[in-house]
Write a protein that holds these residues in place. Structure first.
Motif, mmCIF file in Angstrom:
data_model
loop_
_atom_site.group_PDB
_atom_site.id
_atom_site.type_symbol
_atom_site.label_atom_id
_atom_site.label_comp_id
_atom_site.label_asym_id
_atom_site.label_seq_id
_atom_site.Cartn_x
_atom_site.Cartn_y
_atom_site.Cartn_z
ATOM 1 N N CYS A 164 -50.288 -24.790 -65.601
ATOM 2 C CA CYS A 164 -50.319 -24.197 -64.230
ATOM 3 C C CYS A 164 -49.216 -23.298 -64.016
ATOM 4 C CB CYS A 164 -49.913 -25.553 -63.159
ATOM 5 S SG CYS A 164 -51.072 -26.733 -63.180
ATOM 6 N N SER A 165 -49.300 -22.422 -64.734
ATOM 7 C CA SER A 165 -48.255 -21.168 -64.820
ATOM 8 C C SER A 165 -46.769 -21.452 -64.848
ATOM 9 C CB SER A 165 -48.712 -20.331 -63.333
ATOM 10 O OG SER A 165 -49.855 -19.949 -63.665
ATOM 11 N N LEU A 166 -46.349 -22.565 -65.524
ATOM 12 C CA LEU A 166 -45.066 -23.009 -65.608
ATOM 13 C C LEU A 166 -44.172 -21.684 -65.940
ATOM 14 C CD1 LEU A 166 -42.951 -25.452 -65.593
ATOM 15 C CD2 LEU A 166 -43.422 -25.728 -67.989
ATOM 16 N N ALA A 167 -43.149 -21.606 -65.419
ATOM 17 C CA ALA A 167 -42.225 -20.578 -65.791
ATOM 18 C C ALA A 167 -40.858 -21.133 -65.497
ATOM 19 C CB ALA A 167 -42.315 -19.263 -65.023
ATOM 20 N N VAL A 168 -39.671 -21.110 -66.478
ATOM 21 C CA VAL A 168 -38.465 -21.857 -66.376
ATOM 22 C C VAL A 168 -37.643 -20.532 -66.550
ATOM 23 C CG1 VAL A 168 -37.080 -23.370 -67.153
ATOM 24 C CG2 VAL A 168 -39.340 -23.984 -67.066
ATOM 25 N N THR A 169 -36.574 -20.468 -65.753
ATOM 26 C CA THR A 169 -35.465 -19.290 -65.950
ATOM 27 C C THR A 169 -34.033 -19.978 -65.896
ATOM 28 O OG1 THR A 169 -36.893 -18.143 -64.625
ATOM 29 C CG2 THR A 169 -34.852 -16.853 -64.971
ATOM 30 N N PHE A 170 -33.383 -19.380 -66.787
ATOM 31 C CA PHE A 170 -32.049 -20.142 -66.995
ATOM 32 C C PHE A 170 -30.803 -18.980 -66.613
ATOM 33 C CE2 PHE A 170 -34.542 -22.351 -70.263
ATOM 34 C CZ PHE A 170 -34.414 -23.757 -69.915
ATOM 35 N N GLY A 171 -29.867 -19.638 -66.014
ATOM 36 C CA GLY A 171 -28.686 -18.760 -65.704
ATOM 37 C C GLY A 171 -27.404 -19.355 -65.872
ATOM 38 N N PHE A 172 -26.458 -18.474 -66.270
ATOM 39 C CA PHE A 172 -25.106 -18.761 -66.467
ATOM 40 C C PHE A 172 -24.130 -18.744 -65.322
ATOM 41 C CE2 PHE A 172 -26.237 -17.784 -71.035
ATOM 42 C CZ PHE A 172 -26.591 -18.912 -71.210
ATOM 43 N N GLY A 173 -23.234 -19.732 -64.780
ATOM 44 C CA GLY A 173 -22.365 -19.615 -63.790
ATOM 45 C C GLY A 173 -21.012 -19.226 -64.287
ATOM 46 N N ALA A 174 -20.263 -18.909 -63.588
ATOM 47 C CA ALA A 174 -18.841 -18.084 -63.886
ATOM 48 C C ALA A 174 -18.178 -19.383 -64.820
ATOM 49 C CB ALA A 174 -18.061 -17.581 -62.829
ATOM 50 N N GLY A 175 -18.214 -20.480 -64.165
ATOM 51 C CA GLY A 175 -17.306 -21.762 -64.852
ATOM 52 C C GLY A 175 -17.776 -21.763 -66.399
ATOM 53 N N LEU A 176 -19.048 -21.394 -66.767
ATOM 54 C CA LEU A 176 -19.458 -21.771 -68.102
ATOM 55 C C LEU A 176 -18.554 -20.902 -69.162
ATOM 56 C CD1 LEU A 176 -22.889 -22.095 -69.729
ATOM 57 C CD2 LEU A 176 -21.373 -20.041 -70.203
ATOM 58 N N PHE A 177 -18.284 -19.817 -68.595
ATOM 59 C CA PHE A 177 -17.584 -18.823 -69.693
ATOM 60 C C PHE A 177 -16.057 -19.521 -69.870
ATOM 61 C CE2 PHE A 177 -20.824 -16.528 -67.909
ATOM 62 C CZ PHE A 177 -21.169 -15.812 -68.855
ATOM 63 N N GLU A 178 -15.551 -19.839 -69.151
ATOM 64 C CA GLU A 178 -14.011 -20.707 -69.207
ATOM 65 C C GLU A 178 -14.243 -21.856 -69.956
ATOM 66 O OE1 GLU A 178 -10.148 -22.091 -66.484
ATOM 67 O OE2 GLU A 178 -11.740 -21.274 -65.693
ATOM 68 N N LYS A 179 -15.244 -22.756 -69.583
ATOM 69 C CA LYS A 179 -15.300 -24.065 -70.108
ATOM 70 C C LYS A 179 -15.599 -23.601 -71.879
ATOM 71 C CE LYS A 179 -16.475 -26.446 -66.156
ATOM 72 N NZ LYS A 179 -17.362 -27.123 -65.180
ATOM 73 N N THR A 180 -16.495 -22.564 -71.965
ATOM 74 C CA THR A 180 -16.676 -22.580 -73.598
ATOM 75 C C THR A 180 -15.933 -21.561 -74.387
ATOM 76 O OG1 THR A 180 -18.406 -20.825 -72.963
ATOM 77 C CG2 THR A 180 -19.043 -23.092 -72.976
ATOM 78 N N GLY A 181 -14.820 -21.021 -73.704
ATOM 79 C CA GLY A 181 -13.970 -20.225 -74.411
ATOM 80 C C GLY A 181 -14.574 -18.714 -74.568
ATOM 81 N N LEU A 182 -15.125 -18.299 -73.672
ATOM 82 C CA LEU A 182 -16.122 -17.332 -73.906
ATOM 83 C C LEU A 182 -15.519 -16.260 -72.463
ATOM 84 C CD1 LEU A 182 -19.467 -18.482 -74.685
ATOM 85 C CD2 LEU A 182 -17.996 -17.053 -76.200
ATOM 86 N N THR A 183 -14.281 -16.440 -72.030
ATOM 87 C CA THR A 183 -13.944 -15.634 -71.073
ATOM 88 C C THR A 183 -14.010 -14.008 -70.911
ATOM 89 O OG1 THR A 183 -11.653 -15.936 -71.675
ATOM 90 C CG2 THR A 183 -12.382 -17.342 -70.043
ATOM 91 N N GLU A 184 -13.864 -13.682 -72.269
ATOM 92 C CA GLU A 184 -13.870 -12.366 -72.511
ATOM 93 C C GLU A 184 -15.135 -11.652 -72.484
ATOM 94 O OE1 GLU A 184 -11.897 -11.224 -76.277
ATOM 95 O OE2 GLU A 184 -10.031 -11.784 -75.500
ATOM 96 N N GLN A 185 -16.177 -12.578 -72.424
ATOM 97 C CA GLN A 185 -17.817 -12.210 -72.496
ATOM 98 C C GLN A 185 -18.303 -12.480 -70.946
ATOM 99 O OE1 GLN A 185 -19.701 -10.720 -74.929
ATOM 100 N NE2 GLN A 185 -17.794 -10.896 -76.201
ATOM 101 N N ARG A 186 -17.366 -12.754 -70.167
ATOM 102 C CA ARG A 186 -17.818 -13.050 -68.794
ATOM 103 C C ARG A 186 -18.130 -11.735 -68.164
ATOM 104 N NH1 ARG A 186 -14.455 -16.102 -63.933
ATOM 105 N NH2 ARG A 186 -15.660 -15.123 -62.015
ATOM 106 N N PRO A 187 -19.417 -11.469 -67.430
ATOM 107 C CA PRO A 187 -19.744 -10.234 -66.728
ATOM 108 C C PRO A 187 -18.819 -9.916 -65.569
ATOM 109 C CG PRO A 187 -21.578 -11.339 -67.414
ATOM 110 C CD PRO A 187 -20.499 -12.439 -67.429
ATOM 111 N N ALA A 188 -18.532 -8.612 -65.413
ATOM 112 C CA ALA A 188 -17.805 -8.182 -64.386
ATOM 113 C C ALA A 188 -18.811 -8.562 -62.898
ATOM 114 C CB ALA A 188 -17.645 -6.888 -64.303
#
Length: 439
Positions: free
Chosen positions: A147-171
């Protein structure tokens, strides 16, 4: 605000793949032009500057053969999961949506999130072609196609700090500013991981959400969830622009995806000041906007039209001939016989005009919601506003600032929840969403 939820199909537009589940061959995701534009309620959704995707009629063609007792149409339609961009951005908008955000559990690091995204991607790739989930299959949608299923994923700001990826957090993930009259509930916004699940059948969308939620157990917990709806394909005799809960034609006067510069307004370009992993991705602004329907419906139709700047019956701009139609150009200098402006100074389409917003643009996919009554008896109903853009600092934020200061429509809206997410590019064959960040 002017953007598009539903748009009519153009002659010759490619159709959604309707190959039976389990057979090879998929129609690649198509860039679709808008067929018309109308009002998009509140939230600085990009107004006349917003971009839109065309809504195609996914019914089986007239006279198509089908077995007696079976309904032709929506079930077999597919949206490809793998591709340059994620599904659910450029595809025709589905009739139903489930939105959800998750917060990571304490102590879950980069490896845990990577494993979850791999798990989710494998599952969605199966569901998108009508196959059962590989784990936690609950048979909710057992009898339905994708039925035209479409799933889209996004990353919130908190994910970058919690995964040690703060330098990769987009401006572009810097917090949205506070806007006048915002009444935001933090519990119904933001989140580390965001999921948009669209389908033309409500059970298909709910099934996908339930499976993903169970697969996330121990890694991420549901923070909030909302359901929305739009026009079902085939509900009208011919494809046509739909209406929102204010009764307004919703989706007019938007730039076309085949116009020059479209991709630059929606997708992050390599070397454009954002991290390399986000190239080909986007940013998503989410807003839950309650419409004050009791107050709106108390207005005479002519007053409603002056608030918007368009005729309610056909969506045509005020000041145009009776047969002009919704796609007639807006003449902001048109005058009535008494010399007053045909489109009032605070009309939505005037305040939202591209010239008034420095060319700010975004691609909007909005869904209506109706969640019963509030304590005072008024409807808890309105718009789940979703807008994809290359940078919210030059897209959503300046437009919403302008609308919040001078749009007459804002008197009938309440912004009650908000979220901002980085949307990674699509997953390659054999890969997973987020691979450019986590590998």
């Amino acid at each position: 605000m002017e953007t598009s939820t539903d748009s009519a199909v153009e002659p010759g537009a490619p159709s959604t793949d309707s190959t039976p589940a389990g057979t090879p061959g998929f129609t690649r995701r198509a860039l679709l032009g808008t067929a018309g534009a109308g009002l998009v309620i509140g939230a600085g959704a990009g107004a006349a500057t917003a971009l839109a995707v065309e809504r195609r009629d996914r019914r089986a063609p007239a006279g198509a053969d089908h077995q007696a007792g079976t309904a032709p149409g929506l079930g077999p339609a597919r949206v490809a999961f793998h591709g340059e961009h994620q599904a659910g951005i450029l595809d025709p908008q589905q009739a139903r949506v489930q939105l959800a955000a998750f917060d990571l559990a304490g102590g879950v690091g980069r490896d845990g999130v990577r494993a979850l995204l791999q798990r989710w991607s494998r599952t969605v790739a199966r569901l998108a072609v009508g196959e059962p989930a590989d784990e936690f299959e609950n048979q909710i949608a057992l009898d339905a196609g994708p039925c035209s299923l479409a799933v889209t994923f996004g990353f919130g700001a908190g994910l970058f700090e919690k995964t040690g990826l703060t330098e990769q957090r987009p401006a572009g993930l810097e917090p949205l500013p506070a806007f006048p009259a915002d009444a935001l509930d933090p519990a119904r916004g933001d989140g580390d991981l965001f999921v948009q699940i669209g389908a033309d059948d409500a059970l298909v969308a709910v099934h996908a959400l339930r499976v993903l939620q169970r697969q996330a157990a121990g890694t991420a917990a549901l923070r909030w969830q909302m359901s929305g709806f739009g026009r079902t394909p085939g509900a009208t005799a011919t494809p046509m622009t739909g209406r929102n809960l204010m009764g307004q034609v919703d989706g007019t006067n938007n730039p076309r995806p085949d116009e020059e510069g479209f991709a630059a307004k929606v997708f992050v370009a390599a070397g454009g000041g954002q991290p390399a992993w986000l190239a080909g991705g986007s940013f998503l602004v989410f807003r839950r906007i309650r419409m004050l329907l009791d107050s709106w419906e108390a207005l005479p139709v002519d007053r409603q039209e002056r608030v918007i700047g368009r005729r309610k019956a056909d969506g045509a701009p005020l000041g145009t001939p009776a047969d002009a139609g919704e796609r007639a150009p807006v003449d902001l200098n048109a005058r009535l016989a008494d010399g007053s402006l045909a489109v009032p100074a605070d009309a939505h389409i005037r305040v939202a005009a591209p010239a008034a917003n420095g060319g700010a643009a975004m691609l909007r996919r909005g869904f209506s919601y109706h969640d019963g009554l509030l304590g005072d008896g008024s409807p808890d109903a309105g718009l789940l506003f979703l807008a994809f853009q290359a940078d919210p600092r030059t897209g959503f934020t300046p437009v919403q600032r302008k609308l919040s200061r001078g749009d007459g429509l804002s008197r009938f809206l309440r912004h009650e929840a908000s979220g901002l997410y980085a949307v990674p590019p699509g997953a390659p064959q054999g890969g997973y969403v987020g691979q450019t960040l986590f590998d």
